[in-house]
Design an enzyme around this catalytic site. Structure first.
Site, short mmCIF file in Angstrom:
data_model
loop_
_atom_site.label_atom_id
_atom_site.label_comp_id
_atom_site.label_asym_id
_atom_site.label_seq_id
_atom_site.Cartn_x
_atom_site.Cartn_y
_atom_site.Cartn_z
CG ASP A 1 11.95 -19.61 84.22
OD1 ASP A 1 11.32 -19.52 85.29
OD2 ASP A 1 12.42 -18.62 83.63
CG HIS B 1 6.56 -11.50 83.20
ND1 HIS B 1 7.53 -10.53 83.04
CD2 HIS B 1 7.03 -12.61 82.57
CE1 HIS B 1 8.54 -11.04 82.35
NE2 HIS B 1 8.27 -12.28 82.05
NE ARG C 1 3.33 -12.94 71.22
CZ ARG C 1 4.05 -13.30 72.28
NH1 ARG C 1 5.30 -13.64 72.15
NH2 ARG C 1 3.49 -13.34 73.48
CD GLU D 1 12.63 -12.96 82.93
OE1 GLU D 1 12.63 -14.20 83.16
OE2 GLU D 1 12.08 -12.47 81.92
CD GLU E 1 11.87 -16.43 86.77
OE1 GLU E 1 11.69 -17.65 86.97
OE2 GLU E 1 12.09 -15.93 85.64
CG ASP F 1 15.37 -16.58 83.80
OD1 ASP F 1 16.45 -16.99 83.34
OD2 ASP F 1 14.32 -16.54 83.13
NE ARG G 1 14.09 -8.99 79.48
CZ ARG G 1 13.43 -9.98 80.07
NH1 ARG G 1 13.14 -11.09 79.40
NH2 ARG G 1 13.07 -9.87 81.33
CD GLN H 1 13.39 -13.11 76.20
OE1 GLN H 1 13.99 -12.31 76.92
NE2 GLN H 1 12.25 -13.64 76.55
CE LYS I 1 14.29 -15.64 79.43
NZ LYS I 1 13.68 -14.79 80.47
CB THR J 1 19.73 -19.34 86.60
OG1 THR J 1 19.45 -19.42 85.20
CG2 THR J 1 18.44 -19.20 87.38
CB THR K 1 9.08 -12.23 85.60
OG1 THR K 1 10.18 -12.59 84.78
CG2 THR K 1 9.31 -10.87 86.21
CD GLU L 1 6.72 -7.16 83.75
OE1 GLU L 1 5.71 -6.71 84.30
OE2 GLU L 1 7.23 -8.26 84.08
CA CA Z 1 12.10 -16.32 83.49
#
Ligand code: CA
Length: 443
Positions: free
Chosen positions: A137, A144, A153, A209, A211, A243, A247, A250, A263, A267, A370, A384
């Site tokens: 991936d 994104h 961050r 996500e 994709e 995907d 969160r 993660q 993740k 999928t 994404t 997002e």
């Molecule tokens: Ca992804």
């Protein structure tokens, strides 16, 4: 482009001529289907509301010599054998299938009907299109990367390597499931700020996500990188990929080695693979990079890729909650993006992936990451769209969503359009998030 892209072509399969349907005769995507549980799955081509049995066409004598190796590969229960053959064979088969299905091919139409080579798609069971040996991936949307980076961050959203390296990680192949498979809410370690020890339990921040996946066709030998000018020769086609991402898991686990259990629980992929050849009319240049962005290094740089490395592919995310379905409310669209907003092209992903000598194999799946655009509402995931869960989305019931609830169905859709061309679609990629079985009483 060739005669298979002619926008004037029409099929004797009437449903293929309905404007706005995903599978007109200009598309001809490949998938793996079964219409009779007693028989093994095999490769079919989607045309309108129907599936055409490709190896059945070979048995019925409907294909010429040039297409025979490809048609024989279509007797397999996955696309891997067809993918391994290479572009010349895929193209020969496409030309003959286009010829066979077009208006005017009366003898072929009668023979196909007599041999029962067409099945309604709604009556067919659809499988994963390929045996995926390896799944990678990427993170090709800078929009994104910026938005999610700013949540994880705040002082350092885009890391310094982003504009030099097509960032990716090795995903999990065993949990790739076909569209329509339920997805079980994952458990894991999280680390809320107000706790000193990480609790273990059900993820409370399950996201999707949106994709695009590309399936590798011909392989390269271990130790032999693929030059960027040849990268597209190694791509069979594309599909939609969800995907699914936890969160909260993660955020706690991703440093220093990247995504892992956040993740790998599932999928989803759409069942039809649209070939690179079918995408030809919708290719375009990616927007020029800002003047102060670095030029890609030579192994990631190619004039043809700059001119036509992008695809004008719109991707949409739709959501329906269990309550919406109970009250017969249709799904709502959450977002729309376009792959022409990506920072890296398919060819750059292939070239980069193999640049250390890593061998890509037929059926390997490479996903873009994404697909998000610069505009508000073009984010391809909930983190997002809801700004990290702080800005809930209202549903037409009295519900709201920040992250997914059990019973939510996520539907990805994708289609290509261009002036004077026929719209082609990728078909839906669907999945319902379901509650997890008991585990706590066992530990
Ligand atoms: Ca992804």
């Amino acid at each position: 482009m060739n005669e298979t892209h002619d926008p004037a072509l029409r099929s004797w399969v009437e449903s293929a001529n309905v404007p706005g349907n995903d599978f007109p005769i200009q598309n001809l995507p490949f998938g793996v289907f079964r219409c009779d549980v007693g028989r093994p799955p095999r490769v079919g081509v989607a045309i309108g509301e129907m599936v055409l049995d490709v190896s059945g066409c070979r048995s019925a004598g409907l294909l010429d010599r040039e297409a025979i190796p490809a048609a024989e590969a279509c007797g397999e229960p996955s696309l891997n054998a067809l993918m391994a053959l290479g572009a010349e064979h895929w193209s020969a088969l496409r030309r003959q299938l286009s010829d066979l299905l077009r208006v005017g091919s009366t003898a072929a139409r009668d023979a196909a009907r007599k041999a029962e080579l067409l099945t309604r798609r709604s009556d067919a069971e659809l499988f994963l299109p390929a045996h995926v040996g390896d799944y990678t991936d990427f993170y090709a949307s800078i929009h994104h990367a910026r938005r999610v980076g700013s949540l994880f961050r705040p002082d350092n959203p885009l890391l310094p390597n982003y504009k030099w390296v097509p960032i990716g990680y090795h995903g999990r192949a065993s949990s790739i499931v076909p569209s329509g498979s339920p997805v079980v809410r994952p458990r894991g370690q999280t680390k809320p700020e107000d706790t000193s020890e990480p609790p273990f339990g059900l993820s409370q921040r399950v996201d999707y996500e949106c994709e695009v996946g590309l399936f590798v066709g011909r392989s390269n030998e271990l130790g032999n990188p693929i030059p960027i000018g040849e990268a597209e020769d190694h791509i069979f086609g594309i599909c939609l990929v969800n995907d699914w991402s936890a969160r909260d898991i993660q955020a706690w686990e991703y440093q220093p080695l990247g995504p892992f259990l956040a993740k790998s629980f599932a999928t989803s992929v759409s069942p039809w693979v649209v070939t690179l050849e079918a995408l030809e009319p919708y290719r375009l240049a990616l927007p020029a990079r800002p003047a102060d962005d670095p030029r890609p290094l030579p192994y990631l740089s190619d004039s043809r890729d700059r001119e036509r490395g992008g695809v004008n592919l719109n991707v949409e995310v739709w959501l329906s909650s269990a309550r919406m379905r109970e009250t017969e409310l249709g799904p709502i669209r959450l977002s729309r993006g376009n792959t022409s907003d990506l920072y890296w092209t398919f060819a750059q992903m292939i070239a980069h992936h193999s640049s250390n000598g890593c061998n890509l194999q037929p059926g390997d799946l490479l996903a873009t990451g994404t697909v998000s655009g610069p505009a508000e509402g073009s984010g391809g995931c909930l983190i997002e769209l809801t700004r990290g869960g702080t800005n809930p989305i209202p549903l037409p019931t009295d519900e709201v969503r920040t992250f997914l609830q059990d019973g939510d169905e996520v539907i990805l859709r994708g289609y290509c359009d261009a002036p004077g061309r026929v719209r082609i679609g990728l078909g839906d990629c669907r999945g319902v998030l379901v509650g997890a079985p008991d585990f706590e009483s066992k530990v």
